[in-house]
Each structure stands twice: as structure tokens, then as C-alpha cells.
Scaffold this motif. Structure first.
Motif, short mmCIF file in Angstrom:
data_model
loop_
_atom_site.label_atom_id
_atom_site.label_comp_id
_atom_site.label_asym_id
_atom_site.label_seq_id
_atom_site.Cartn_x
_atom_site.Cartn_y
_atom_site.Cartn_z
N PHE A 43 0.86 -1.18 0.00
CA PHE A 43 0.00 0.00 0.00
C PHE A 43 0.89 1.23 0.00
O PHE A 43 1.81 1.32 0.82
CB PHE A 43 -0.90 0.03 1.25
CG PHE A 43 -1.83 -1.15 1.34
CD1 PHE A 43 -3.08 -1.11 0.74
CD2 PHE A 43 -1.47 -2.29 2.03
CE1 PHE A 43 -3.94 -2.18 0.84
CE2 PHE A 43 -2.32 -3.38 2.13
CZ PHE A 43 -3.56 -3.32 1.53
N GLU A 44 0.64 2.17 -0.91
CA GLU A 44 1.37 3.44 -0.95
C GLU A 44 0.42 4.54 -0.53
O GLU A 44 -0.62 4.75 -1.16
CB GLU A 44 1.91 3.70 -2.35
CG GLU A 44 2.93 2.69 -2.80
CD GLU A 44 3.45 2.97 -4.19
OE1 GLU A 44 2.98 3.92 -4.85
OE2 GLU A 44 4.36 2.23 -4.62
N LEU A 45 0.77 5.25 0.54
CA LEU A 45 -0.07 6.31 1.09
C LEU A 45 0.64 7.64 0.92
O LEU A 45 1.79 7.79 1.34
CB LEU A 45 -0.34 6.05 2.58
CG LEU A 45 -0.86 4.66 2.94
CD1 LEU A 45 -0.87 4.46 4.44
CD2 LEU A 45 -2.24 4.45 2.36
N GLU A 46 -0.02 8.60 0.30
CA GLU A 46 0.51 9.95 0.17
C GLU A 46 -0.02 10.77 1.35
O GLU A 46 -1.23 10.88 1.53
CB GLU A 46 0.08 10.59 -1.15
CG GLU A 46 0.58 9.88 -2.39
CD GLU A 46 2.07 10.05 -2.62
OE1 GLU A 46 2.64 11.06 -2.14
OE2 GLU A 46 2.66 9.18 -3.28
N LEU A 47 0.89 11.34 2.13
CA LEU A 47 0.50 12.11 3.31
C LEU A 47 0.73 13.60 3.08
O LEU A 47 1.71 13.98 2.46
CB LEU A 47 1.31 11.67 4.53
CG LEU A 47 1.22 10.20 4.94
CD1 LEU A 47 2.01 9.98 6.22
CD2 LEU A 47 -0.21 9.76 5.11
N GLU A 48 -0.17 14.40 3.62
CA GLU A 48 0.02 15.85 3.61
C GLU A 48 0.99 16.22 4.72
O GLU A 48 0.95 15.65 5.80
CB GLU A 48 -1.30 16.58 3.84
CG GLU A 48 -2.32 16.39 2.75
CD GLU A 48 -3.63 17.10 3.07
OE1 GLU A 48 -3.79 17.60 4.20
OE2 GLU A 48 -4.48 17.12 2.18
N GLY A 49 1.84 17.18 4.46
CA GLY A 49 2.74 17.68 5.49
C GLY A 49 3.87 16.71 5.79
O GLY A 49 4.06 15.70 5.11
N PRO A 50 4.62 17.03 6.84
CA PRO A 50 5.78 16.20 7.18
C PRO A 50 5.37 14.86 7.78
O PRO A 50 4.30 14.73 8.37
CB PRO A 50 6.52 17.04 8.23
CG PRO A 50 5.45 17.87 8.86
CD PRO A 50 4.45 18.15 7.76
N VAL A 51 6.23 13.89 7.61
CA VAL A 51 5.99 12.58 8.19
C VAL A 51 6.76 12.53 9.51
O VAL A 51 7.95 12.23 9.54
CB VAL A 51 6.44 11.44 7.25
CG1 VAL A 51 6.18 10.09 7.88
CG2 VAL A 51 5.72 11.55 5.92
N ASP A 52 6.07 12.87 10.58
CA ASP A 52 6.68 12.87 11.90
C ASP A 52 6.23 11.63 12.66
O ASP A 52 5.54 10.76 12.12
CB ASP A 52 6.33 14.16 12.66
CG ASP A 52 4.83 14.40 12.74
OD1 ASP A 52 4.04 13.48 12.42
OD2 ASP A 52 4.43 15.52 13.12
N ASP A 53 6.60 11.55 13.93
CA ASP A 53 6.24 10.37 14.73
C ASP A 53 4.74 10.21 14.85
O ASP A 53 4.22 9.07 14.82
CB ASP A 53 6.86 10.48 16.13
CG ASP A 53 8.36 10.29 16.11
OD1 ASP A 53 8.88 9.72 15.13
OD2 ASP A 53 9.03 10.71 17.08
N ALA A 54 3.99 11.30 14.95
CA ALA A 54 2.53 11.21 15.06
C ALA A 54 1.92 10.67 13.77
O ALA A 54 1.01 9.83 13.81
CB ALA A 54 1.94 12.58 15.40
N ALA A 55 2.41 11.12 12.63
CA ALA A 55 1.89 10.64 11.34
C ALA A 55 2.20 9.15 11.17
O ALA A 55 1.34 8.38 10.73
CB ALA A 55 2.49 11.44 10.19
#
Length: 94
Positions: A43-55
Motif C-alpha cells: 500500500f502506498e499512502l501519500e501524506l500531507e505535510g511532514p511525516v513525523d512520529d505522530a503521522a
């Protein structure tokens, strides 16, 4: 925007009939020396914003509750920094 990849595989002790079917077909197709095949899902997920520990925690929760059946499957979560260049880092294993 960043890409997070979740790879889901059957646990090693779970029978993988699709992987076995591929493995049996390989010698007939001229591919020798492959001793095991396991089939999985990506699965490839595009995330908005930075990928931090919470994301990453949210993606891990998504994988645990929706993308994988953790009774019979393991999963890994990783961030692709430069998705177009296949650069990868940070692997989280279930």
C-alpha cells in the motif's frame, strides 16, 4: 507531500498457496534456483505535510486495524523520502 509504504505479508508459519503456486511454476518457465516464494500486498499512502512520529503512528494504527489481519499477517511501514527516486528510509515492523 511524502509517501509512506505499508508492506503486508503472511506470517512465516501461515501457508501461502498463491506463493506456492508461483514457486511450482517457476522451473517450468525457466527460472531455476528459487527455493521459496511468498505473496504479499503493498500500500502506498501519500501524506500531507511532514511525516513525523505522530503521522507514522497513525499509519501504523491504520495498518494494524484495516490493512493487515495481524492474526495471520505481519506488516512494515517505511517512508519514501524521494518517491520518484525510490529512496527509502525508516522501517517499522509489526
Amino acid at each position: 507531500m511524502a509517501r509512506v509504504v505499508v508492506d503486508v505479508m503472511l506470517k512465516p508459519e501461515i501457508l501461502d498457496p498463491q506463493g506456492q503456486a508461483v514457486q511450482r511454476a517457476l522451473p517450468r518457465l525457466g527460472y531455476q534456483g528459487i527455493t521459496d516464494v511468498r505473496q504479499g500486498k503493498r500500500f502506498e499512502l501519500e501524506l500531507e505535510g511532514p511525516v513525523d512520529d505522530a503521522a507514522l503512528a497513525r499509519v501504523r494504527q491504520l495498518a494494524e486495524t484495516f490493512l493487515a489481519n495481524t492474526v495471520i499477517e505481519d506488516f512494515t511501514v517505511r517512508v519514501e523520502e524521494n518517491a520518484g527516486e525510490n529512496a527509502e528510509n525508516e522501517v517499522v515492523t509489526a
